[in-house]
Design a protein around this motif. Structure first.
Motif, PDB file in Angstrom:
ATOM      1  N   ASP A 204       0.804  -1.345  -0.032  1.00  0.00           N
ATOM      2  CA  ASP A 204      -0.112   0.140  -0.100  1.00  0.00           C
ATOM      3  C   ASP A 204       0.796   1.286   0.061  1.00  0.00           C
ATOM      4  O   ASP A 204       0.475   2.163  -0.353  1.00  0.00           O
ATOM      5  CB  ASP A 204      -0.875   0.009   1.239  1.00  0.00           C
ATOM      6  CG  ASP A 204      -2.017  -1.216   1.214  1.00  0.00           C
ATOM      7  OD1 ASP A 204      -2.378  -1.759   0.256  1.00  0.00           O
ATOM      8  OD2 ASP A 204      -2.458  -1.566   2.399  1.00  0.00           O
TER       9      ASP A 204
ATOM     10  N   THR B  58       4.455   1.940  -4.929  1.00  0.00           N
ATOM     11  CA  THR B  58       4.142   1.604  -6.337  1.00  0.00           C
ATOM     12  C   THR B  58       4.805   0.504  -6.641  1.00  0.00           C
ATOM     13  O   THR B  58       5.917  -0.049  -5.962  1.00  0.00           O
ATOM     14  CB  THR B  58       4.181   2.560  -7.499  1.00  0.00           C
ATOM     15  OG1 THR B  58       5.689   2.859  -7.643  1.00  0.00           O
ATOM     16  CG2 THR B  58       3.561   4.032  -7.175  1.00  0.00           C
TER      17      THR B  58
ATOM     18  N   CYS C 132      -8.872  10.685 -12.065  1.00  0.00           N
ATOM     19  CA  CYS C 132     -10.008   9.752 -11.420  1.00  0.00           C
ATOM     20  C   CYS C 132     -11.386  10.741 -12.262  1.00  0.00           C
ATOM     21  O   CYS C 132     -11.250  11.876 -12.307  1.00  0.00           O
ATOM     22  CB  CYS C 132     -10.112  10.195  -9.916  1.00  0.00           C
ATOM     23  SG  CYS C 132     -11.663   9.586  -9.340  1.00  0.00           S
TER      24      CYS C 132
ATOM     25  N   GLY D  11      -2.817  11.046 -10.638  1.00  0.00           N
ATOM     26  CA  GLY D  11      -1.735  10.351  -9.888  1.00  0.00           C
ATOM     27  C   GLY D  11      -1.584   9.240 -10.831  1.00  0.00           C
ATOM     28  O   GLY D  11      -2.246   9.069 -11.908  1.00  0.00           O
TER      29      GLY D  11
ATOM     30  N   GLU E  80      -2.122   3.013 -10.277  1.00  0.00           N
ATOM     31  CA  GLU E  80      -2.441   2.099  -8.933  1.00  0.00           C
ATOM     32  C   GLU E  80      -2.869   2.938  -7.625  1.00  0.00           C
ATOM     33  O   GLU E  80      -3.548   2.520  -6.686  1.00  0.00           O
ATOM     34  CB  GLU E  80      -1.339   1.225  -8.689  1.00  0.00           C
ATOM     35  CG  GLU E  80      -0.003   1.940  -8.435  1.00  0.00           C
ATOM     36  CD  GLU E  80       0.871   2.200  -9.663  1.00  0.00           C
ATOM     37  OE1 GLU E  80       2.132   2.027  -9.319  1.00  0.00           O
ATOM     38  OE2 GLU E  80       0.408   1.993 -10.903  1.00  0.00           O
ATOM     39  N   ARG E  81      -2.455   4.307  -7.627  1.00  0.00           N
ATOM     40  CA  ARG E  81      -2.791   5.059  -6.641  1.00  0.00           C
ATOM     41  C   ARG E  81      -4.130   5.540  -6.790  1.00  0.00           C
ATOM     42  O   ARG E  81      -4.965   5.995  -5.639  1.00  0.00           O
ATOM     43  CB  ARG E  81      -1.665   6.232  -6.193  1.00  0.00           C
ATOM     44  CG  ARG E  81      -0.368   5.524  -5.898  1.00  0.00           C
ATOM     45  CD  ARG E  81       0.277   6.521  -4.882  1.00  0.00           C
ATOM     46  NE  ARG E  81       1.511   5.879  -4.325  1.00  0.00           N
ATOM     47  CZ  ARG E  81       2.728   6.190  -4.370  1.00  0.00           C
ATOM     48  NH1 ARG E  81       3.103   7.496  -4.617  1.00  0.00           N
ATOM     49  NH2 ARG E  81       3.728   5.463  -3.995  1.00  0.00           N
TER      50      ARG E  81
ATOM     51  N   GLN F  54      -6.769   4.187  -8.459  1.00  0.00           N
ATOM     52  CA  GLN F  54      -7.427   3.201  -8.406  1.00  0.00           C
ATOM     53  C   GLN F  54      -7.682   2.615  -6.773  1.00  0.00           C
ATOM     54  O   GLN F  54      -8.790   2.542  -6.553  1.00  0.00           O
ATOM     55  CB  GLN F  54      -6.688   1.861  -8.856  1.00  0.00           C
ATOM     56  CG  GLN F  54      -7.913   0.670  -8.913  1.00  0.00           C
ATOM     57  CD  GLN F  54      -7.021  -0.501  -9.577  1.00  0.00           C
ATOM     58  OE1 GLN F  54      -5.823  -0.503  -9.948  1.00  0.00           O
ATOM     59  NE2 GLN F  54      -7.855  -1.335  -9.990  1.00  0.00           N
ATOM     60  N   ALA F  55      -6.875   3.073  -6.001  1.00  0.00           N
ATOM     61  CA  ALA F  55      -6.976   2.904  -4.553  1.00  0.00           C
ATOM     62  C   ALA F  55      -7.181   4.012  -3.644  1.00  0.00           C
ATOM     63  O   ALA F  55      -7.712   3.916  -2.612  1.00  0.00           O
ATOM     64  CB  ALA F  55      -5.739   2.290  -4.026  1.00  0.00           C
ATOM     65  N   HIS F  56      -7.358   5.127  -4.317  1.00  0.00           N
ATOM     66  CA  HIS F  56      -7.702   6.459  -3.622  1.00  0.00           C
ATOM     67  C   HIS F  56      -9.015   6.495  -2.998  1.00  0.00           C
ATOM     68  O   HIS F  56      -9.960   5.879  -3.254  1.00  0.00           O
ATOM     69  CB  HIS F  56      -7.219   7.732  -4.246  1.00  0.00           C
ATOM     70  CG  HIS F  56      -8.303   8.453  -5.289  1.00  0.00           C
ATOM     71  ND1 HIS F  56      -9.047   7.599  -6.192  1.00  0.00           N
ATOM     72  CD2 HIS F  56      -9.139   9.384  -5.172  1.00  0.00           C
ATOM     73  CE1 HIS F  56      -9.683   8.460  -6.768  1.00  0.00           C
ATOM     74  NE2 HIS F  56      -9.933   9.474  -6.076  1.00  0.00           N
TER      75      HIS F  56
END
Length: 80
Positions: free
Chosen positions: A14, A17, A60, A67, A70-71, A73-75
């Motif tokens: 987490d 990257t 987003c 960003g 992967e960040r 997607q997880a934010h």
């Protein structure tokens, strides 16, 4: 840090990257390598790592935050 199936302590997924984790593994392996041949291979891998194209930034679609994929997607999206 978490343990992999090889029992090598690695950074939490987490926090980094995939590119950062790869760099961490290569530099850690180089630091602990004893064989000159192994060190040469790891230095070569680091050279190739540095030649990789940059990861494109994404936006987003809901909140507009920009960003790494992967960040984003997880934010925690703050939808307007």
């Amino acid at each position: 840090m978490r343990e992999t199936d090889e029992s090598i302590p690695t950074p939490n997924a987490d926090g980094l990257t995939k590119r950062e984790r790869l760099h961490w593994h290569l530099t850690s392996a180089l630091a602990s390598a004893e064989s000159p041949e192994t060190k040469a291979h790891l230095r070569g891998a680091l050279v190739e790592y540095r030649k990789l194209p940059p990861t494109p930034l994404v936006e987003c679609p809901f909140c507009g935050k920009v960003g790494l994929p992967e960040r984003i997607q997880a934010h925690e999206c703050q939808r307007p």
